[in-house]
Scaffold this active site. Structure first.
Site, PDB file in Angstrom:
ATOM      1  N   ASN A 136       1.042  -1.266  -0.103  1.00  0.00           N
ATOM      2  CA  ASN A 136      -0.074   0.130   0.154  1.00  0.00           C
ATOM      3  C   ASN A 136       0.868   1.221   0.164  1.00  0.00           C
ATOM      4  O   ASN A 136       0.509   2.254   0.345  1.00  0.00           O
ATOM      5  CB  ASN A 136      -1.031   0.088   1.094  1.00  0.00           C
ATOM      6  CG  ASN A 136      -0.020   0.004   2.583  1.00  0.00           C
ATOM      7  OD1 ASN A 136       1.095  -0.142   2.640  1.00  0.00           O
ATOM      8  ND2 ASN A 136      -0.958  -0.006   3.630  1.00  0.00           N
ATOM      9  N   HIS A 138       3.429   1.760   2.192  1.00  0.00           N
ATOM     10  CA  HIS A 138       4.016   2.178   3.333  1.00  0.00           C
ATOM     11  C   HIS A 138       5.226   2.108   3.528  1.00  0.00           C
ATOM     12  O   HIS A 138       6.117   1.144   2.845  1.00  0.00           O
ATOM     13  CB  HIS A 138       3.229   1.544   4.391  1.00  0.00           C
ATOM     14  CG  HIS A 138       3.566   0.110   5.099  1.00  0.00           C
ATOM     15  ND1 HIS A 138       2.726  -0.783   5.331  1.00  0.00           N
ATOM     16  CD2 HIS A 138       4.722  -0.689   4.509  1.00  0.00           C
ATOM     17  CE1 HIS A 138       3.204  -1.835   5.392  1.00  0.00           C
ATOM     18  NE2 HIS A 138       4.527  -1.859   4.791  1.00  0.00           N
TER      19      HIS A 138
HETATM   20  C1  F6R Z   1       9.752  -3.435   7.941  1.00  0.00           C
HETATM   21  C2  F6R Z   1       8.959  -2.338   7.446  1.00  0.00           C
HETATM   22  C3  F6R Z   1       8.069  -2.524   6.270  1.00  0.00           C
HETATM   23  C4  F6R Z   1       8.353  -3.421   5.254  1.00  0.00           C
HETATM   24  C5  F6R Z   1       7.190  -3.504   4.163  1.00  0.00           C
HETATM   25  C6  F6R Z   1       7.770  -4.424   2.961  1.00  0.00           C
HETATM   26  O1  F6R Z   1      10.653  -2.830   9.153  1.00  0.00           O
HETATM   27  O2  F6R Z   1       9.255  -1.319   7.978  1.00  0.00           O
HETATM   28  O3  F6R Z   1       7.558  -1.262   5.687  1.00  0.00           O
HETATM   29  O4  F6R Z   1       9.702  -2.863   4.664  1.00  0.00           O
HETATM   30  O5  F6R Z   1       6.045  -3.726   4.730  1.00  0.00           O
HETATM   31  O6  F6R Z   1       7.801  -5.797   3.515  1.00  0.00           O
HETATM   32  P1  F6R Z   1       8.560  -7.179   2.760  1.00  0.00           P
HETATM   33  O7  F6R Z   1       9.902  -6.820   2.811  1.00  0.00           O
HETATM   34  O8  F6R Z   1       8.296  -8.163   3.852  1.00  0.00           O
HETATM   35  O9  F6R Z   1       7.659  -6.888   1.545  1.00  0.00           O
END
Ligand code: F6R
Length: 241
Positions: A136, A138
């Site tokens: 999304n 973030h």
């Molecule tokens: C983790 C964090 C999140 C992840 C994001 C992507 O500390 O802050 O913003 O970086 O959700 O997650 P993955 O890498 O599992 O797709």
């Protein structure tokens, strides 16, 4: 923004590890902002390998992690404290007192957020902030909203994030609903930013975040305003840009 196109996850991880390693070599006592999730695991593995070969020394490095679930203890295998120790800290020589992660067990959110902002301030800010990208948009747990949240804050996780995270928990009810996260200001004040992203499922959000309008509805889009962002993505994640 510099964009490096990697062949696959392995190649992305090596490129990212090279950038982190260069930072540590150029400034041995640097402050690394670190992330959890699937995206950076390969880079951490690569750094561990180079550490074991004697190619990199973390003894002066200080770290600040982006986020932590509220209500999970350090020994809970889903806490980010646990994740970071298992996937990186336990295998390298960063002194334990130089490691900073929000304290998920502090129930007083205002107190913990103020403490964490003070930690970041007292370290003199972040030299290199490593980021992953949520589906999304973030970054950290800065979820889409009406405004960019500047300070460390306690967030109610969105349904999309709870959905993405539930793969790590036995039951959906176990997925925490709140988290502490570094705010957009600390991220934006990092000297440089390294975002790693892989997989076709991230292609659309990569396009929106880096080529769409800058909006708090896509928190990562604010990175378009930062002077020193490096995006390392695999072919699939970069397939729409
Ligand atoms: C983790 C964090 C999140 C992840 C994001 C992507 O500390 O802050 O913003 O970086 O959700 O997650 P993955 O890498 O599992 O797709």
């Amino acid at each position: 923004m510099r964009i490096y196109r990697a062949k696959d996850y392995h190649d992305m991880s090596r490129k990212a590890a090279n950038i982190i390693s260069a930072q540590v070599i150029m400034k041995p006592n640097c402050v690394l902002g670190l992330a959890t999730g699937s995206s950076p695991i390969g880079a951490y593995k690569q750094l561990i390998e180079w550490y074991h070969k004697g190619d990199i020394d973390f003894s002066e490095v200080r770290t600040v992690n982006l986020d932590e679930y509220k209500g999970l203890s350090r020994d809970n295998d889903q806490s980010y404290y646990y994740f970071m120790h298992k996937n990186f800290f336990d295998a390298v020589n960063i002194p334990p007192e130089s490691i900073n992660i929000p304290n998920g067990m502090e129930s007083d959110a205002a107190k913990e957020c103020a403490r964490y902002d003070e930690v970041i301030r007292s370290l003199g800010g972040i030299d290199l902030q490593l980021l992953g990208l949520g589906h999304n948009g973030h970054i950290g747990f800065n979820e889409p909203g009406e405004a960019f949240e500047k300070e460390t804050h306690c967030v109610a996780l969105t349904e999309s994030t709870i959905e993405a995270n539930k793969r790590f928990f036995e039951r959906e009810e176990d997925v925490p609903r709140f988290a502490y996260t570094m705010g957009i200001r600390s991220i934006m004040q990092a000297h440089s930013i390294l975002l790693v992203v892989s997989g076709q499922d991230k292609a659309e959000i990569v396009k929106r975040a880096f080529f769409g309008p800058v909006t708090p509805q896509v928190p990562a889009s604010v990175l378009q305003l930062h002077n020193h962002v490096t995006l390392v993505g695999d072919e699939a994640a970069l397939s729409l840009i």
